[in-house]
Each structure stands twice: as C-alpha cells, then as structure tokens.
Design an enzyme around this catalytic site. Sequence first.
Site, PDB file in Angstrom:
ATOM      1  CG  ASP A 142      -2.164  -0.883   0.977  1.00 40.13           C
ATOM      2  OD1 ASP A 142      -2.728  -0.819  -0.130  1.00 40.13           O
ATOM      3  OD2 ASP A 142      -2.537  -1.633   1.882  1.00 40.13           O
TER       4      ASP A 142
ATOM      5  CG  ASP B 288      -8.121  -3.189  -2.128  1.00 38.24           C
ATOM      6  OD1 ASP B 288      -8.641  -4.192  -2.675  1.00 38.24           O
ATOM      7  OD2 ASP B 288      -8.520  -2.745  -1.038  1.00 38.24           O
TER       8      ASP B 288
END
Length: 402
Positions: free
Chosen positions: A122, A181
């Site tokens: 991330d 994601d």
Amino acid sequence: MRAPALVPFILLSVITIGNACQAQKRSASKNPLLQTIQTDFEDGAKQYKVLKALTPADSFPKTYYPKTGKSESSKSGWWCSGFYPGTLLYLYEQTHDTALYNEAVRKLSVLQKEQFNKGTHDLGFMMYCSFGNANRIKPSAEYKEILLNSAKSLSTRFNPTVGCIKSWDSKNPSDFLVIIDNMMNLELLFEETKATGDSSYYKIAVTHANTTMNNHFRPDFSSYHVLNYDMNTGAVKEKKTAQGFANESAWARGQAWGLYGYTVCYRETKDVRYLQQAQHIAEFILKHPNLPADKIPYWDFNAPDIPNALRDASAAAVMAAALIELSQYTKSKDAKEYRDVAETIIKNLSAPGYKAAIGTNGGFILQHGVGHKPANSEEDVPLTYGDYYFIEACKRYKELVK
C-alpha cells in the site's frame, strides 16, 4: 521620479483580480455545484482542524464511531496513513490556509520512515497520496528521494512468475495473494519512471495491470476482491473476497478501485486496452440494477438486505474522482454520463445526509463509509480515504469546468 508609473500597473492588477473574481462568481451562478464545492473546501478545512485536535501528534486519524463518540487513530504503518496529510494538502490548495499545510508537513515527518517499508503493497496510498501531493505543490529533493525509495520498496513485492505485486502475506509459502485494491498503488511506479527514466517501475506496473485484467474480472467486468496465485507457477488457485458479501459478489469499493486504477493506467500508457477496461467497469457499475438513484452504492452490489443495506460513501467518492478523469478520455456519449454521475455523487455527498455538520463526526468530512463489514469493522463510519477521494473529486470537477 518614475515611481508614479507603478500606479497604472497596480490599478490594472486590481482590476484584473476583480474581473477574475467576478468571472468566478458568474461561473458559479451558471453552475451552482461549483459554489457547493467551494463550500465543501471551506467546511473541510474547518473539519480538519477539529480532526487535528483529536489526533495524537505521532498518529494518523483512522475513523470515528458516532455511537460511542470515540475516535480511532493509527500509526504510520497503517495503509490509510497517507490520506490525512493528502487531504490537508488538497484543502490547502483550495483555501490557502497555511495551518493546513503546516499540519500536513508535520505528519509527513512522522510518515517518511515508511519509504523503507517492504512489508506492505500500500505504499502508493501511503506515500504517493501524501508525499506525491507535497512534491507537486512544493517540489523538493527530499520528497523526490522519499518517493523513489517508496517505489523501490514496493517493487520488492513483485514476482515476475506471477506477474503481480503481492498484496497480503500468507502462512502457506506457495500462496501469492493479490487484491484489486493494488491497482491503486501503480500510480507511484508510473510516476517514478517519469521522474528517473528507469523503465523498470513502468514495466512492473503494466505487468501487474495486465495480469489483473486477465484474471481478476468476470465476464460482466465485475471483479473479485482477492486472487490467490501459486507463487511458483503463476497459476490461479482461488478467486474470492474478503471485504465483500460473498466470493461471487461485487464489493462496491473493489469495483471503484478497479475503475480508478485502469483509468490511471490509460493516462500513463495511452494503451487503449486500459481505456476499454475502465469503460467496461464503468458500464457494470452505472448500469447495475442495484445502483441507487442517488449513485451512492450499497457496500456490496449483491448485499442480501438491499434496499436496507449500508451505503458506502467512500466507494462513491472513489467512483466520482475516477469518472471525472475518465470522461476526459472519450468523446462518446459515455463521457456525458460519466460527468453527470460524478455531479450527482458530489451533489449528494455534499448534502447533510452524507456531509457532516462542522464540529461533528470526529472532524471527518463524510459520514456513512463501510470498511470491512464481514469482519464487523468500520461499519457506517467516516473513513480517511472517503474524505480524500471526495475532496479530490471536487478538485477535479472544479478544474474540469474551468
């Protein structure tokens, strides 16, 4: 003796500024949503000062629980840590309130150590939404170095056999888990190829995007949340969900991540396959019979309790930001639909049903986000990424109209 010559220049400057202000007012009168958006920026600045007061100096805001009145924060390693400084920087650009900028810079100093974090996929969310915006507003060698190190760290999670960046670690050494994601973290890699000329980041990004496009999507262009590859062969072992209702359901925010991610891929590569993929995802979302009239989706398009299912304002915000950009890449009739839906989303998120009153909601801008319902986590609460993409959507709409 030549000083009086400055007078006409000053008068001209004043007139020019005045004319610009009048033009902005006329534009807002023709498009009331622009005035709504300006109010959103101003209210957001006020809210984020409330949020600052409730957030420990070494932490980052995570959410707020209306039922208990308690705020929750995280350390810098949490995947959402970049959204708070990123939103502050967006709001600073729109309001010129230096208190917001100073707070962002303070948080960046806490966040910067994550440039060397190789344990997360991330880093795009964490470092590009924060340092990327900081470097865009006020470029610096330090920010550029942090972004480069972040891209290097993210690249260590790439497996050429699988053709993807690993999302989650697993106890099974042959598992290679990839979530939709992860499409959102590719922008950092694209940017670093542009910044350094090193094409390795670009190649990783497009390989990940291609592998995801081949395996993550169903025939109707909805996507699974999680794919489990065999890290030794690259074969797909499982297709499932974690944060959606069921393995074969369409988790709303996951669909929005895919829409946004492939729009970015087209921007950075001009590969028409990515444009088509984004348009197919948009069609799935916008034509879905379970998309409400106000365009704020249920947390999952297949939630069993529709129409009483929770809405997810964060998914709506991501959708709006993506659709505004996507509308600029096509001249078809779809472009107008993308803009119209984005306008509807912004309008409805700006209304009291979703936008919190100043001083409430723990300082967050939007209400009614859904983080991880199957885990009974962050249900019907504000979320930092909801705020970030809402303000980004507002900013993009304003720039598009101008």
